[in-house]
Design a protein around this motif. Structure first.
Motif, PDB file in Angstrom:
ATOM      1  N   TRP A 161       5.085 -22.287  -6.247  1.00 46.44           N
ATOM      2  CA  TRP A 161       5.233 -22.317  -7.670  1.00 46.44           C
ATOM      3  C   TRP A 161       4.475 -23.593  -8.461  1.00 46.44           C
ATOM      4  N   GLN A 162       4.959 -24.617  -7.807  1.00 43.33           N
ATOM      5  CA  GLN A 162       4.206 -25.932  -8.573  1.00 43.33           C
ATOM      6  C   GLN A 162       2.778 -26.008  -8.236  1.00 43.33           C
TER       7      GLN A 162
ATOM      8  N   TYR B 259       6.193 -13.529  -9.997  1.00 43.70           N
ATOM      9  CA  TYR B 259       7.440 -14.373  -9.273  1.00 43.70           C
ATOM     10  C   TYR B 259       6.860 -14.822  -7.912  1.00 43.70           C
ATOM     11  N   LEU B 260       7.024 -16.358  -8.238  1.00 46.89           N
ATOM     12  CA  LEU B 260       7.067 -16.909  -6.891  1.00 46.89           C
ATOM     13  C   LEU B 260       8.157 -17.822  -6.573  1.00 46.89           C
TER      14      LEU B 260
ATOM     15  N   THR C 143       0.644 -23.707  -7.830  1.00 45.55           N
ATOM     16  CA  THR C 143       0.212 -22.673  -8.675  1.00 45.55           C
ATOM     17  C   THR C 143      -0.029 -22.825 -10.040  1.00 45.55           C
ATOM     18  N   CYS C 144       1.169 -23.717 -10.414  1.00 44.29           N
ATOM     19  CA  CYS C 144       0.815 -24.005 -11.893  1.00 44.29           C
ATOM     20  C   CYS C 144      -0.203 -25.226 -11.915  1.00 44.29           C
TER      21      CYS C 144
ATOM     22  N   LEU D  65       4.327 -17.851 -14.606  1.00 45.05           N
ATOM     23  CA  LEU D  65       4.868 -18.081 -13.314  1.00 45.05           C
ATOM     24  C   LEU D  65       6.348 -18.328 -13.435  1.00 45.05           C
ATOM     25  N   GLN D  66       6.915 -17.356 -12.635  1.00 43.80           N
ATOM     26  CA  GLN D  66       8.293 -17.394 -12.611  1.00 43.80           C
ATOM     27  C   GLN D  66       8.720 -18.017 -11.343  1.00 43.80           C
ATOM     28  N   CYS D  67       9.552 -18.856 -11.240  1.00 49.19           N
ATOM     29  CA  CYS D  67       9.891 -19.735 -10.083  1.00 49.19           C
ATOM     30  C   CYS D  67      11.260 -18.893  -9.575  1.00 49.19           C
TER      31      CYS D  67
ATOM     32  N   ARG E 222       9.724 -22.895  -4.381  1.00 44.54           N
ATOM     33  CA  ARG E 222       9.176 -24.082  -5.437  1.00 44.54           C
ATOM     34  C   ARG E 222       7.914 -24.697  -5.186  1.00 44.54           C
TER      35      ARG E 222
ATOM     36  N   GLY F 175      10.388 -20.884 -15.388  1.00 44.81           N
ATOM     37  CA  GLY F 175       9.089 -20.605 -15.324  1.00 44.81           C
ATOM     38  C   GLY F 175       8.177 -21.554 -16.252  1.00 44.81           C
TER      39      GLY F 175
END
Length: 131
Positions: free
Chosen positions: A84-85, A77-78, A87-88, A123-125, A81, A110
């Motif tokens: 998260w982006q 869980y990140l 890390t993606c 990866l869950q935003c 935002r 995610g």
């Protein structure tokens, strides 16, 4: 109650490749490693101060073929935002393949990634609810 530490252990087909893939994709650090421990080689990846880590192993005497299903997930869980982006993007640059999630829930907020052994990471935003 004593704090728990979580280790997720997975057999892999290429220890060095897995180490680099997860190190680069998730920004993890090598927190431990071993060679020829009763026929196993392994590496543990995590981050300082985080109560979990991943362990990747290879059995030198009886190799195990990884056989994950599409529902064997590592979910991170990140909530930020931008993080998260970023890390993606790191996951893709490291060599993970973006895939559709078997369970459509994980597509809502995610992104699911698959490594070359078939293991999936979501990866869950969003923020994990604190109990």
């Amino acid at each position: 109650m004593t704090a728990l530490t979580l280790r997720v252990a997975r057999p892999v087909s290429d220890l060095k490749r897995s180490r680099e893939l997860y190190r680069l994709g998730l920004g993890l650090e090598v927190v431990g490693a071993f060679e020829d421990h009763q026929g196993f080689n392994g590496v543990m990846l995590g981050k300082a101060g985080v109560p979990w880590h991943l362990e990747f192993t290879q059995c030198t005497s009886h190799p195990v073929t990884p056989s994950p299903t599409p529902e064997d997930l590592l979910v991170l869980y990140l909530p930020d935002r931008d993080m998260w982006q970023l890390t993606c993007q790191q996951m893709i640059q490291a060599g993970f393949k973006p895939v559709d999630s078997f369970n459509p829930y994980w597509q809502q907020q995610g992104q699911t990634f698959q490594d070359y052994d078939g293991y999936r990471t979501v990866l869950q935003c969003q923020q994990w609810p604190q109990v």
